[in-house]
Design a protein around this motif. Structure first.
Motif, PDB file in Angstrom:
ATOM      1  N   GLU A  90      -9.125   5.399  -2.739  1.00 35.51           N
ATOM      2  CA  GLU A  90      -9.496   4.810  -1.451  1.00 35.51           C
ATOM      3  C   GLU A  90     -10.707   5.474  -0.819  1.00 35.51           C
ATOM      4  O   GLU A  90     -11.566   4.792  -0.284  1.00 35.51           O
ATOM      5  N   LYS A 122      -7.415  -0.696   8.077  1.00 29.18           N
ATOM      6  CA  LYS A 122      -6.141  -0.034   8.304  1.00 29.18           C
ATOM      7  C   LYS A 122      -5.008  -1.031   8.480  1.00 29.18           C
ATOM      8  O   LYS A 122      -3.887  -0.811   8.065  1.00 29.18           O
ATOM      9  N   ILE A 174       8.865  -1.824   5.411  1.00 24.24           N
ATOM     10  CA  ILE A 174       8.193  -0.591   5.848  1.00 24.24           C
ATOM     11  C   ILE A 174       6.738  -0.906   6.159  1.00 24.24           C
ATOM     12  O   ILE A 174       6.048  -1.516   5.332  1.00 24.24           O
ATOM     13  N   GLY A 215       0.810  -1.227   0.000  1.00 24.34           N
ATOM     14  CA  GLY A 215       0.000   0.000   0.000  1.00 24.34           C
ATOM     15  C   GLY A 215       0.835   1.266   0.000  1.00 24.34           C
ATOM     16  O   GLY A 215       1.830   1.393  -0.725  1.00 24.34           O
ATOM     17  N   THR A 216       0.431   2.194   0.845  1.00 28.47           N
ATOM     18  CA  THR A 216       1.121   3.473   0.930  1.00 28.47           C
ATOM     19  C   THR A 216       2.580   3.288   1.351  1.00 28.47           C
ATOM     20  O   THR A 216       3.473   4.002   0.883  1.00 28.47           O
TER      21      THR A 216
END
Ligand code: G6P
Length: 615
Positions: free
Chosen positions: A495, A610, A353, A308-309
């Motif tokens: 999103e 999340k 990360i 993802g991010t």
């Protein structure tokens, strides 16, 4: 994913659990449920929908008395979100009740076996299979609940954080974890159970984080005993003092967590480099890097794994490391890396990360890399998270809790940490001159101020959002350091507003996306000075010739793009490798305002969660 909460003590469990579930809704929010023990009975209520819906249902269904209880907020894996598939689940006898976060992979074969023994199932979930397996073992082997849970978990393949209680033993909750997080808050003669510490932070600062393959029987008035699920050995509990505070997990006057977190970025970035970046002495101090300097400097390459991010932050880091440190970098989706038999050797440094530190694919990628002999360094936000514990060394981002599902401050603080690491290595390796190195430190230290300044374009961004809120598609373009920013901008919009958006390297536009451009297509072009500015300006000309609507993100004082674009949003000038920390900000704001104008649930977008603890 899913969030789990439990309480055992002398207070009413219901309000604690409901409030806790609301804090954990970021983990999943398609259904919610609660089971309370009171006076010899289990009172259970559950529903499709949010915790709010559960609260309304509870009013009509059950009394909320009881000093022991468990609650759940779900992100569906097995079985659609409906009332029946919601947790908690009863065992067939109605004596046992369970909440579960994770996946039981061999549930079908276990289910067949149990059906042969006369068990029936109401839901489509793997969890209902587990609670009946526990019941069957408890009955057959005549063992206590804790033992039955342990035997059952030794037959299970998959991931779990569970909490189980028995109405005939109303003084204990059995908890266990493998692959999904579980924390136990220790109060004065009371215990809290939760997927993370946010549900109990106002009651206690002391918590035990269960490790994988550990379980505990949490008993009223008794000390916690933790055991290994496999061999029953006792583990001495490690009680951590939490640094969280309540203010950090509340909205603080903002309409949404996402907006609050966007605005927190100047502060969060400062927290990230505080005590690490000492520009007056021209020093970067990071223990995890210092202690492993040789390993970093001898690395053949750096492999970055993330999802993802966080993966986008990894892409930014690829540019930073290759430019500043001259070490080859590969950036991998953790989910692909873990299954594609990658070539890894012990001269590779792997950087994982993750904001949450719990993402299942990233965790699995780390385990694979470690097994292949690589040194693994973690960049996480959540202190004490699984990834933070699994890695050989690491650096926290110190962004504070990020609650909005769409990641914002996690991204910029990840880039900040990765920049600090790159600068430290560049200095050690001699790939930056000492004056360039100093320049970078000074400039990095000024970034929070420049982010603050960039945030002042909020009302301009809002007016642009108003113009394009009804667009069906968006294109985001950037080159070099701004290419990952384009990807991240598109992801943010998708999103939370559900508008289709794609990020592309600006020059790739002519190999496909250009076909989409017409007068209805808004195109966000990140065209800051340096970073092949002239080439991006040519790309803008190409868009203009096809009547696309151009929203330019430019350096303050820019004139060329201003003449071409329909709108421009300025960011202050900075060093090239730090530009993503600024250009990201207007893109976060743009997606936020569009989503709010479209009346979408910004903090809890549909289908997302999340913390993705399933693969
Ligand atoms: C989910 C979240 C994203 C996040 C990604 C990776 O998809 O919704 O915001 O970027 O997981 O999570 P991590 O915690 O590993 O950074």
């Amino acid at each position: 994913m899913c969030g789990i909460v439990g309480y055992i003590g002398s207070r009413e469990a219901y309000p604690i659990i409901i409030k806790g579930l609301k804090r954990l809704e970021y983990r999943g929010y398609d259904s919610a449920g609660i089971a309370l023990y009171d006076d010899g009975t289990i009172k259970l209520s559950k529903t499709k929908g949010k915790v709010e819906d559960l609260e309304s249902k509870v009013q009509n269904e059950i009394s909320t008395h009881g000093t022991l209880g468990i609650g759940h907020t779900r992100w569906a894996t097995h079985g659609i979100p409906n009332d029946t598939n919601s947790h908690p689940h009863y065992s067939n006898s109605g004596d046992l009740v369970i909440i579960h976060n994770g996946i039981i992979e061999n549930y079908e074969s276990l289910k067949n076996e149990l059906e042969k023994r006369g068990y029936s199932f109401k839901s489509d979930t793997d969890t209902e299979v587990l609670i009946n397996l526990i019941e069957e073992i408890k009955k057959n082997s005549k063992v206590k609940l804790g033992k039955a849970v342990q035997i059952a978990l030794n037959q299970v393949v998959g991931a779990y954080a569970i909490a189980v209680f028995d109405k005939n033993k109303p003084n204990e909750i059995v908890v266990a974890r493998l692959g999904s997080p579980l924390a136990i808050g220790i109060g004065e003669d009371e215990y809290f159970i939760a997927s993370d510490a946010t549900p109990f932070i106002e009651y206690t600062n002391n918590a035990i984080y269960l490790e994988d393959e550990e379980m505990a029987v949490v008993r009223r008035h008794k000390k916690i005993k933790i055991r290994k699920i496999k061999d029953d050995s006792l583990v001495s509990p490690y009680i951590q003092e939490l640094q969280l505070n309540l203010e950090q997990i509340e909205k603080g006057g903002f309409d949404h967590f996402m907006l609050k977190e966007i605005y927190e970025q100047p502060h969060a970035i400062r927290d990230t480099y505080r005590g690490r970046l000492l520009s007056d002495q021209a020093i970067i101090k990071m223990a995890g890097v210092e202690d492993n300097m040789k390993t970093f400097l001898n690395a053949n390459r750096i492999i970055i794994v993330a999802c993802g991010t966080s993966w986008h932050a990894g892409l930014v880091a690829e540019y930073i490391f290759e430019n500043l440190v001259r070490i080859p970098v590969e950036v991998e989706y953790a989910s692909e890396f873990r299954y594609r038999n990658p070539v890894i050797n012990n001269n590779d440094v792997v950087i994982a990360i993750s904001q949450s530190g719990e993402t299942a694919d990233t965790l699995a990628a780390i385990k694979l890399a470690k097994a292949s002999g690589a040194f693994v360094f973690g960049v996480c936000n959540v202190v004490g998270s699984s990834i933070a514990r699994e890695t050989d060394a690491g650096a926290y981002t110190h962004a504070g809790p990020e609650i909005g599902v769409a990641s914002t401050k996690a991204f910029t603080t990840q880039i900040t940490v990765l920049t600090l690491i790159a600068l430290r290595l560049a200095r050690a390796k001699g790939t930056l001159t000492s004056s360039d190195y100093r320049k970078h430190l000074i400039e990095l230290e000024m970034i929070p101020e420049k982010v603050e300044h960039t945030l002042s374009s909020d009302s301009l961004v809002k007016s642009i959002a108003d113009i394009y809120k009804s667009a069906q598609n968006f294109l985001y373009l950037g080159r070099n350091y701004n290419f990952p920013v384009a990807l991240e901008g598109a992801l943010k919009l998708k999103e939370i507003s559900y508008i289709h958006a794609e990020g592309y390297p600006a020059a790739e536009m002519k190999h496909g996306p250009i076909a989409l451009i017409d007068e209805n297509m808004p195109i966000v072009v990140i065209a800051t000075k340096k970073g092949h500015y002239e080439k991006v300006v040519s790309n803008i000309e190409e868009i203009k010739a096809r009547k696309g609507k151009i929203i330019g993100i430019v350096t303050e004082g820019d004139t060329s793009v201003k003449n071409l674009a329909d709108h421009v949003i300025e960011v202050p000038e900075t060093l090239e490798c730090l530009v993503p920390l600024l250009t990201t900000i207007p893109l976060q704001l743009l997606s936020y305002h569009i989503a709010v104008m479209l009346d979408k649930n910004v903090d809890q977008p549909r289908n997302l969660a999340k913390s993705v603890t399933v693969e």
